[in-house]
Design a protein around this motif. Structure first.
Motif, short mmCIF file in Angstrom:
data_model
loop_
_atom_site.label_atom_id
_atom_site.label_comp_id
_atom_site.label_asym_id
_atom_site.label_seq_id
_atom_site.Cartn_x
_atom_site.Cartn_y
_atom_site.Cartn_z
N SER A 103 -58.08 -25.04 -16.82
CA SER A 103 -59.23 -25.95 -16.75
C SER A 103 -60.42 -25.29 -16.07
O SER A 103 -61.57 -25.50 -16.46
N GLN A 106 -61.99 -23.05 -18.65
CA GLN A 106 -62.73 -23.84 -19.62
C GLN A 106 -64.08 -24.27 -19.06
O GLN A 106 -65.10 -24.17 -19.73
N ARG A 107 -64.10 -24.72 -17.79
CA ARG A 107 -65.36 -25.11 -17.16
C ARG A 107 -66.32 -23.92 -17.07
O ARG A 107 -67.51 -24.06 -17.31
N ASP A 109 -66.38 -21.28 -19.01
CA ASP A 109 -66.84 -20.96 -20.36
C ASP A 109 -67.94 -21.93 -20.81
O ASP A 109 -68.94 -21.52 -21.42
N GLU A 110 -67.76 -23.22 -20.50
CA GLU A 110 -68.78 -24.22 -20.86
C GLU A 110 -70.08 -23.95 -20.12
O GLU A 110 -71.17 -24.06 -20.70
#
Length: 122
Positions: A103, A106-107, A109-110
């Motif tokens: 997670s 993912q954060r 990458d965003e």
């Protein structure tokens, strides 16, 4: 029922680094006596702490991966917290640790994608 766990321990920096392994083994007997197994013991050595703990700026870090029942893990954590040689402990189930890392990635990458999109507009 057994699960995989990861234990992070910060020990008092005044301990001789050669004695870290034997000190940890005393506590890890709780796991092996209950039928669990110690998969990996990784001693990182002395590191600077992000903030002072017990008026100390350094600690000896160790990471232990093991498989055990939740009752044995709770007993291990209890015994570690009672020891004056141990400054901090953190026990995570391996599945939870992997999910937290995923997670976080993912954060990140965003965030990077938003930053790139913002830079492209400018």
């Amino acid at each position: 029922m057994t699960h995989q766990y990861e234990l992070m321990v910060i020990l008092n920096p005044e301990i001789d680094e050669r004695q870290v392994g034997p000190n940890l083994d005393k506590f890890l007997k709780v796991i092996t006596n209950d039928g669990g197994s110690i998969d990996n013991v990784d001693i990182w050595g002395k590191r600077r702490l992000a903030y002072e703990i017990q008026k100390k700026t350094e600690g000896i870090y160790a990471v232990v991966n093991f498989t055990a029942s939740s009752a044995a893990t709770q007993e291990l954590d209890r015994q570690l917290k009672l020891s004056e040689q141990i400054m901090r402990t953190k026990v995570l189930r391996a599945e939870e640790a992997i999910a937290m890392i995923a997670s976080e990635k993912q954060r990140a990458d965003e965030r990077a994608a938003r930053k790139t999109a913002k830079a492209a507009k400018a």
